[in-house]
Design an enzyme around this catalytic site. Sequence first.
Site, PDB file in Angstrom:
ATOM      1  N   ARG A 240       0.851  -1.182   0.000  1.00 43.40           N
ATOM      2  CA  ARG A 240       0.000   0.000   0.000  1.00 43.40           C
ATOM      3  C   ARG A 240       0.892   1.239   0.000  1.00 43.40           C
ATOM      4  NH1 ARG A 240      -3.491  -2.811  -1.567  1.00 43.40           N
ATOM      5  NH2 ARG A 240      -5.570  -3.177  -0.691  1.00 43.40           N
ATOM      6  N   GLU A 269      -3.329   7.435  -4.831  1.00 44.07           N
ATOM      7  CA  GLU A 269      -3.706   6.888  -6.138  1.00 44.07           C
ATOM      8  C   GLU A 269      -5.023   7.488  -6.632  1.00 44.07           C
ATOM      9  OE1 GLU A 269      -3.755   2.621  -6.081  1.00 44.07           O
ATOM     10  OE2 GLU A 269      -1.743   2.469  -5.234  1.00 44.07           O
ATOM     11  N   HIS A 288      -0.702  -0.108 -10.062  1.00 42.48           N
ATOM     12  CA  HIS A 288      -1.380  -1.026  -9.135  1.00 42.48           C
ATOM     13  C   HIS A 288      -1.784  -2.310  -9.868  1.00 42.48           C
ATOM     14  CE1 HIS A 288      -3.633  -0.928  -5.059  1.00 42.48           C
ATOM     15  NE2 HIS A 288      -3.365  -2.189  -5.402  1.00 42.48           N
TER      16      HIS A 288
END
Length: 328
Positions: A240, A269, A288
Amino acid sequence: MSRVFITQRIYPEGVRILEQAGIPHQMRPDENPLPTADLIEQARGVEALITLVTDRIAEDVFQALPELRIVANVAVGYDNIDLSAATRHGVVVTNTPDVLTEATADMAFALMLAAARRIPEADRFVREGRWHGWTLMQEQMGVDLYGRTLGIFGMGRIGAAMARRAHHGFGMRILYTNRSAAPAGLEQELQAERVPFERLLSESDFVSIHAPATPETRHVFTADAFRRMKPTAILVNTARGPLVDEAALVNALRSGEIAGAGLDVFEEEPQVHPGLLELTERVALAPHLGSATLETRTRMCVMAAENVREFLQGRRPANAVNPEVLAG
């Protein structure tokens, strides 16, 4: 009336689980998250939400949807959901563990190789017509992985899978930092040593992050952490984004405190720190993609739908992350 609201489009195999069980459902055709007010309006009266990591499910959602009983997140992480609020409101939260372990470890290893061997730079070099033949001291000189030290921050399923690839495939020495010791059999298999965070930083040639996002892990990789790392070290993050202080990372890369980075996740993000975008040497960036294989993403959707089906049919879902709600 629908019993399940799927907040964003998922693979049809997941939807089919609900159809075969005869569970009424509604799925948005879009692949972008709804603003909270719109999500609440569209989900009124439902008992279950199937959510993605970009959906923010907080106290206001639980307050506005009193009929809600389960939130099934299509991800292993669930930091997009206020778990304490869900528990207070008696809502079960589930995730999709295990199924994405190998795909995410593959991605972490790919980013480590890409940064170490400077693949993004080499690709641009060839495509832009700047390559005029082999030379001994080529511009994109990389570093070896074989026999080097890999530090794993977070020795869970994915961290262990990453360590296996490194140790068995590349003969790498494994250090790890984790809240608890790994099983003795795993340590023996990998010849892995559990060490304090400071030692992990100072001794590792590569550091790969595999810990969840929690208040305790937020910005654990700070400017001080980067100063403790080797100037030749490479950081990899497929966990993360908020675990890394991106501004500090940019400064560390620019100043040469560390040599490179491979990043699949970011603090805000889909925004990426502009300094990272400007760094074109020894930095590999991905959007991602950790679990992004067709097989894995499909299985994640199926697992989330199975969690909902089991719960709505009166059985215990396999992957509840707040099981105390089920005991109540």
